[in-house]
Motif scaffolding. Structure first.
Motif, PDB file in Angstrom:
ATOM      1  N   GLY A  60     -24.094  28.384  -9.405  1.00  0.00           N
ATOM      2  CA  GLY A  60     -24.216  27.829  -8.063  1.00  0.00           C
ATOM      3  C   GLY A  60     -25.481  28.221  -7.325  1.00  0.00           C
ATOM      4  O   GLY A  60     -25.713  27.764  -6.199  1.00  0.00           O
ATOM      5  N   ALA A 153     -17.022  28.575  -3.008  1.00  0.00           N
ATOM      6  CA  ALA A 153     -18.295  29.308  -2.935  1.00  0.00           C
ATOM      7  C   ALA A 153     -18.145  30.811  -2.775  1.00  0.00           C
ATOM      8  O   ALA A 153     -19.133  31.501  -2.566  1.00  0.00           O
ATOM      9  N   SER A 177     -23.586  30.280  -4.905  1.00  0.00           N
ATOM     10  CA  SER A 177     -23.964  29.269  -3.914  1.00  0.00           C
ATOM     11  C   SER A 177     -23.859  29.887  -2.523  1.00  0.00           C
ATOM     12  O   SER A 177     -23.343  30.977  -2.351  1.00  0.00           O
TER      13      SER A 177
END
Length: 178
Positions: A60, A153, A177
């Motif tokens: 991510g 996330a 991320s």
């Protein structure tokens, strides 16, 4: 790049959103049995996509995920920016805002949680804002937004402890991320 996750959505709206240049992906929601701490294994990430992309340590990275939900708790360990030995990079081309309120003070955003806003004005104007459980703030009033954001996330390997009982470690699907 951004990922927009939406709950049940009709095909027409999904198709329209997916054609916008700001939207990288639209995913229709579907029901599965809840097992949050085991979702990476359920999806085959440790042996599949994560390992093919360099492991959870980079999964991510470079992606900012946006959520529209009940808010977010910036103190949740899933959004700490000092959890790994590699600090989070400042996201390129990110122009979001970290809105400061009494419940969401300055410093609530960091290099992991890069922006947060609230959109309560309409609910307040229409008289449907419930001030006993909602906040006119990015702060999460009921935990749903925090949970949803952490599934997508959240940091990797976060201990899940409820009432003194350890339920394993949780990880977002794209832990690097922002």
């Amino acid at each position: 790049m951004a990922l927009l996750c939406l709950s049940p959505l009709n095909r027409l709206l999904a198709n329209k959103l997916s054609k916008r240049r700001e939207v990288a992906n639209v995913v229709l929601d579907f029901s599965v049995r809840t097992a949050t701490t085991h979702t990476p294994q359920f999806l085959g990430l440790p042996k599949g996509a994560w390992s093919q992309q360099g492991g959870y340590e980079t999964a991510g990275e470079g992606i900012v995920i946006g959520f529209i939900d009940t808010g977010i708790d910036p103190t949740h360990p899933s959004f700490a920016d000092d959890i790994s030995e590699h600090s989070y990079p400042v996201p390129a081309h990110f122009s979001g805002v970290c809105e400061v309120t009494r419940e969401f003070p300055s410093g609530s955003c960091n290099r992991k949680l890069v922006g947060a806003r609230h959109f309560a004005a309409s609910a307040i104007t229409r008289g449907i804002f419930n001030s006993s459980q909602d906040y006119a703030s990015p702060f999460d009033g009921d935990g749903h937004g925090t949970h949803t954001a952490s599934v997508a996330a959240g940091n990797h390997g976060i201990p899940v402890v409820v009432a003194g009982h350890h339920f394993g470690n949780a990880s977002g699907m794209a832990p690097r991320s922002q």
